[in-house]
Design an enzyme around this catalytic site. Sequence first.
Site, PDB file in Angstrom:
ATOM      1  N   GLN A 258       0.814  -1.209   0.000  1.00  0.00           N
ATOM      2  CA  GLN A 258       0.000   0.000   0.000  1.00  0.00           C
ATOM      3  C   GLN A 258       0.852   1.266   0.000  1.00  0.00           C
ATOM      4  O   GLN A 258       0.366   2.350  -0.289  1.00  0.00           O
ATOM      5  CB  GLN A 258      -0.922  -0.025   1.222  1.00  0.00           C
ATOM      6  CG  GLN A 258      -1.850  -1.223   1.214  1.00  0.00           C
ATOM      7  CD  GLN A 258      -2.663  -1.334   2.484  1.00  0.00           C
ATOM      8  OE1 GLN A 258      -2.319  -2.093   3.371  1.00  0.00           O
ATOM      9  NE2 GLN A 258      -3.740  -0.578   2.575  1.00  0.00           N
TER      10      GLN A 258
ATOM     11  N   ARG B  71       5.123   1.414  12.398  1.00  0.00           N
ATOM     12  CA  ARG B  71       4.836   0.037  12.042  1.00  0.00           C
ATOM     13  C   ARG B  71       4.645  -0.090  10.541  1.00  0.00           C
ATOM     14  O   ARG B  71       3.788   0.552   9.957  1.00  0.00           O
ATOM     15  CB  ARG B  71       3.587  -0.475  12.769  1.00  0.00           C
ATOM     16  CG  ARG B  71       3.622  -1.978  12.962  1.00  0.00           C
ATOM     17  CD  ARG B  71       2.360  -2.670  12.527  1.00  0.00           C
ATOM     18  NE  ARG B  71       2.101  -2.471  11.106  1.00  0.00           N
ATOM     19  CZ  ARG B  71       0.880  -2.352  10.600  1.00  0.00           C
ATOM     20  NH1 ARG B  71      -0.161  -2.376  11.374  1.00  0.00           N
ATOM     21  NH2 ARG B  71       0.705  -2.195   9.300  1.00  0.00           N
TER      22      ARG B  71
ATOM     23  N   HIS C 203       1.838  -9.068   5.001  1.00  0.00           N
ATOM     24  CA  HIS C 203       0.467  -8.588   4.870  1.00  0.00           C
ATOM     25  C   HIS C 203      -0.048  -8.755   3.437  1.00  0.00           C
ATOM     26  O   HIS C 203       0.144  -7.890   2.593  1.00  0.00           O
ATOM     27  CB  HIS C 203       0.348  -7.127   5.293  1.00  0.00           C
ATOM     28  CG  HIS C 203      -1.052  -6.595   5.184  1.00  0.00           C
ATOM     29  ND1 HIS C 203      -2.149  -7.336   5.570  1.00  0.00           N
ATOM     30  CD2 HIS C 203      -1.537  -5.434   4.710  1.00  0.00           C
ATOM     31  CE1 HIS C 203      -3.251  -6.633   5.340  1.00  0.00           C
ATOM     32  NE2 HIS C 203      -2.905  -5.482   4.814  1.00  0.00           N
TER      33      HIS C 203
ATOM     34  N   GLU D 109      -3.997  -9.698  10.357  1.00  0.00           N
ATOM     35  CA  GLU D 109      -5.427  -9.975  10.158  1.00  0.00           C
ATOM     36  C   GLU D 109      -5.796 -11.308   9.513  1.00  0.00           C
ATOM     37  O   GLU D 109      -6.757 -11.355   8.731  1.00  0.00           O
ATOM     38  CB  GLU D 109      -6.060  -8.860   9.305  1.00  0.00           C
ATOM     39  CG  GLU D 109      -5.828  -7.472   9.821  1.00  0.00           C
ATOM     40  CD  GLU D 109      -6.585  -6.418   8.995  1.00  0.00           C
ATOM     41  OE1 GLU D 109      -6.863  -6.661   7.817  1.00  0.00           O
ATOM     42  OE2 GLU D 109      -6.903  -5.364   9.551  1.00  0.00           O
TER      43      GLU D 109
ATOM     44  N   ASN E  30      -6.120  -4.691  15.062  1.00  0.00           N
ATOM     45  CA  ASN E  30      -6.596  -3.614  14.209  1.00  0.00           C
ATOM     46  C   ASN E  30      -8.048  -3.387  14.588  1.00  0.00           C
ATOM     47  O   ASN E  30      -8.847  -4.324  14.577  1.00  0.00           O
ATOM     48  CB  ASN E  30      -6.501  -3.998  12.733  1.00  0.00           C
ATOM     49  CG  ASN E  30      -5.052  -4.074  12.261  1.00  0.00           C
ATOM     50  OD1 ASN E  30      -4.138  -3.767  13.019  1.00  0.00           O
ATOM     51  ND2 ASN E  30      -4.859  -4.477  11.026  1.00  0.00           N
TER      52      ASN E  30
ATOM     53  N   TYR F  35     -11.502  -0.821  14.215  1.00  0.00           N
ATOM     54  CA  TYR F  35     -12.127   0.326  13.565  1.00  0.00           C
ATOM     55  C   TYR F  35     -13.563   0.543  13.976  1.00  0.00           C
ATOM     56  O   TYR F  35     -14.082   1.641  13.847  1.00  0.00           O
ATOM     57  CB  TYR F  35     -12.102   0.129  12.034  1.00  0.00           C
ATOM     58  CG  TYR F  35     -10.712   0.191  11.458  1.00  0.00           C
ATOM     59  CD1 TYR F  35     -10.160   1.411  11.084  1.00  0.00           C
ATOM     60  CD2 TYR F  35      -9.942  -0.945  11.323  1.00  0.00           C
ATOM     61  CE1 TYR F  35      -8.875   1.491  10.585  1.00  0.00           C
ATOM     62  CE2 TYR F  35      -8.648  -0.883  10.818  1.00  0.00           C
ATOM     63  CZ  TYR F  35      -8.125   0.333  10.450  1.00  0.00           C
ATOM     64  OH  TYR F  35      -6.854   0.411   9.961  1.00  0.00           O
TER      65      TYR F  35
ATOM     66  N   GLU G  40      -3.718  -0.795  14.488  1.00  0.00           N
ATOM     67  CA  GLU G  40      -4.360   0.085  13.506  1.00  0.00           C
ATOM     68  C   GLU G  40      -5.647   0.613  14.099  1.00  0.00           C
ATOM     69  O   GLU G  40      -6.438  -0.153  14.665  1.00  0.00           O
ATOM     70  CB  GLU G  40      -4.715  -0.661  12.207  1.00  0.00           C
ATOM     71  CG  GLU G  40      -3.538  -1.016  11.341  1.00  0.00           C
ATOM     72  CD  GLU G  40      -3.974  -1.660  10.014  1.00  0.00           C
ATOM     73  OE1 GLU G  40      -5.158  -1.532   9.626  1.00  0.00           O
ATOM     74  OE2 GLU G  40      -3.114  -2.289   9.377  1.00  0.00           O
TER      75      GLU G  40
ATOM     76  N   TRP H 272      -3.741   4.242  11.938  1.00  0.00           N
ATOM     77  CA  TRP H 272      -3.766   3.905  10.521  1.00  0.00           C
ATOM     78  C   TRP H 272      -4.403   5.080   9.804  1.00  0.00           C
ATOM     79  O   TRP H 272      -5.562   5.393  10.080  1.00  0.00           O
ATOM     80  CB  TRP H 272      -4.603   2.650  10.245  1.00  0.00           C
ATOM     81  CG  TRP H 272      -4.570   2.273   8.805  1.00  0.00           C
ATOM     82  CD1 TRP H 272      -5.476   2.603   7.834  1.00  0.00           C
ATOM     83  CD2 TRP H 272      -3.548   1.518   8.156  1.00  0.00           C
ATOM     84  NE1 TRP H 272      -5.081   2.089   6.629  1.00  0.00           N
ATOM     85  CE2 TRP H 272      -3.900   1.431   6.791  1.00  0.00           C
ATOM     86  CE3 TRP H 272      -2.349   0.925   8.576  1.00  0.00           C
ATOM     87  CZ2 TRP H 272      -3.102   0.759   5.852  1.00  0.00           C
ATOM     88  CZ3 TRP H 272      -1.579   0.260   7.631  1.00  0.00           C
ATOM     89  CH2 TRP H 272      -1.966   0.178   6.299  1.00  0.00           C
TER      90      TRP H 272
END
Length: 508
Positions: free
Chosen positions: A45, A101, A145, A191, A332, A334, A404, A444
Site C-alpha cells: 500500500q 509500524r 500482509h 489480520e 486492528n 475500527y 491500527e 492507521w
Amino acid sequence: MGGRLPLFLPWLLLLLSSHAVTAISFTVDDFPDGFAFGAGTAAFQYEGAVDEDGKSPSIWNTYAHSARNPNEHSGDFASDGYHKYKEDVKLMKDIGLKAYRFTISWSRLIPNGRGAVNPKGLQFYNDMINELVKAGIQVHAAIYHLDLPQILEDEYNGWLSPRIVDDFTAYADVCFREFGDRVAHWTTMMEPNIIAQGSYDVGIVAPGRCSYPFGRDCTVGNSTVEPYLFLHYNLLAHSSVVRLYREKYQAVQKGIVGINLYSLCIYSLTDSAEDIQATERANDFLFGSILHPFLFGDYPESTKKAAGARLPSFSSYESELVTGAFDFIGLNHYSSIYASNNPDVSKMPVRDQAADIGALFRETRDGQAAIQYPPGSMVDPQGLEHVLKYIREKYGNISIYIQENGRPDDSLMDVERIDFLKAYIASTLKAIRDGADVKGYSVWSLLDLYEMFGGYKAHFGLISVDFKDLRRQRQPRLSAYWYSDFLKNNVAIQVENGEATATSHEQI
Ligand SMILES: *[C@@H]1O[C@H](CO)[C@@H](O)[C@H](O)[C@H]1NC(C)=O
Ligand SMILES: *[C@@H]1O[C@H](CO)[C@@H](O)[C@H](O)[C@H]1NC(C)=O
C-alpha cells in the site's frame, strides 16, 4: 489494511452521543512508561516500485490488475515510499512518533519466494530501518500482509498448502537475521482472522478465491473449506516462526513476536439467548479461532461444531507448536457491529465460513442488515474498551498493541479524524486503567496509501498524498499537527464519555 468501508455515516456519531456525559482529560504522560504511540503503513500500500530492483509480483499485484479488483487502481505506484521513505521518516520525527509500524515485502526481499535474497531489497529495508533508528523511532515490523510472492501461489496455492510453513519460516529467518539487531518488535502476519473470509470465502481480496453460490463471479476456489485451510496453515506458519525466533534469536536480540488480529466489538442485537449465543459464536470465529489455539492448543468448541470436518484438526505436535506461540497480540480496530442469530443456516445444503458463524450482522440496532466484508463502519469508541475487556476476561491479561485505528477523512482540516482518534485513544486509556495490558497504539495510517477497497480514494493518512501526480507530494493534515501537539508538547486530550466529539460532525 484499510479493511473498512470507505463509506462513512456521520449521523451515526450523533446517535451514539446520547449516553450520560463524563468528561475525561489526559496527556501522553498518563499512559504507562514506554507506551508506543505511532502510526503505520503496509508494503504494497506504501512502497510502489512494484517491479523495480528485482522485486517480483505478489498476489496483491496480480489481484489489483485483475477484473476482480473492487477499486479502479492497480497500486503500482502506491505512495512511492520506496523512493520517499527518507522524507517520510523526517515527517514521523517532526510529528514525534515513538514507533513506526510497516510491513516487509516478501517478494522484494526474496523474489523467488525461497532461496536467494535480493541485495537491492535487503538494502532498501536496511536503509529505511537505519533512518528510523537515527531518528530515534522504534521499529515495529510485520513480516507479512497479503502480499505472497505470486510464484508460490502458482507453485502450490500458497497458504492453502502445508508447504507454506517451511517457506514462510525461512523468509522470517532472513528477516530476523538481517534486521533483528535493530527490530525488536515483530508481528508475523496481519489480520489472518478476517483475510480467511475476504480472500477465500467471498473472494474480494487477493488471491480472490471463492465458489458458487458464495462470493461473486468465482472461477476458482472453495468457500466451504479454503478459509479453514488458510487459517490452519497461518497458525502453523506463525507458530513455527515464533519457535524459530525463540530458539535462535530472542536471547540475543531481546525482541518480542506476536500476531495481528482484525477486531470488531460485536454487540448482541437483543437479550435473547439465541442472539447472545450467535454473538459468542461470532466472537469465537473472530478472536477464538486464533486465541483459543494459542491458549488451549485447539479451536473453540463452537467453531468445531459449526464447521465439522471442514475445520482441520491439530495433531498433537501441531497443538504443542501453537500453544503459547505469542508474546503479544496486535489488534486492528475500527468499528462495532450488532449480531443476531441466523435461523436459516440449518436449512442451507452447503455452507461457507460466513454461514458457519450462524449470525446476521447489522450496523445499528434498528438499521438495515448490512455488510458481508469488511463488517462495520460504526464509530463507537467504547467498543474498543469492550473488546479489550472481552479478551482479558476470556483469554487472560495478555499484552496488546493497538496496531491500527483510524478513519477516512479527505480534508486537510480533518477535524473528523482528530475527533475519532481522540475518542479511541481515550478509550484505550480507560481500558488500561481498567486493567488491560495495552503497550502501544498506532494510527492507521501515517500517510494516505493505496487502500484495499478505496484504492487511492480512501484517505486514512495523518499526511495527505497527492495521488494525481507521480511526484506523490506529501502535506501534513491538521491531525498530524494535533498528534504532534499531543506527543511532543504534552497538550491534553479532552473527551466527554469517550465520544464527546460528535458535535463537530454537524458543523463540517
Ligand atoms: C469443496 O471441497 C469439499 C471437500 O473437499 C467438496 O466436498 C466440495 O465439493 C468442494 N466444493 C466445490 C465448490 O468445489
Ligand atoms: C495486566 O497486566 C498489566 C501489566 O503487567 C498490569 O498492570 C495490570 O494490572 C494487569 N491487569 C490485571 C487485571 O491484573
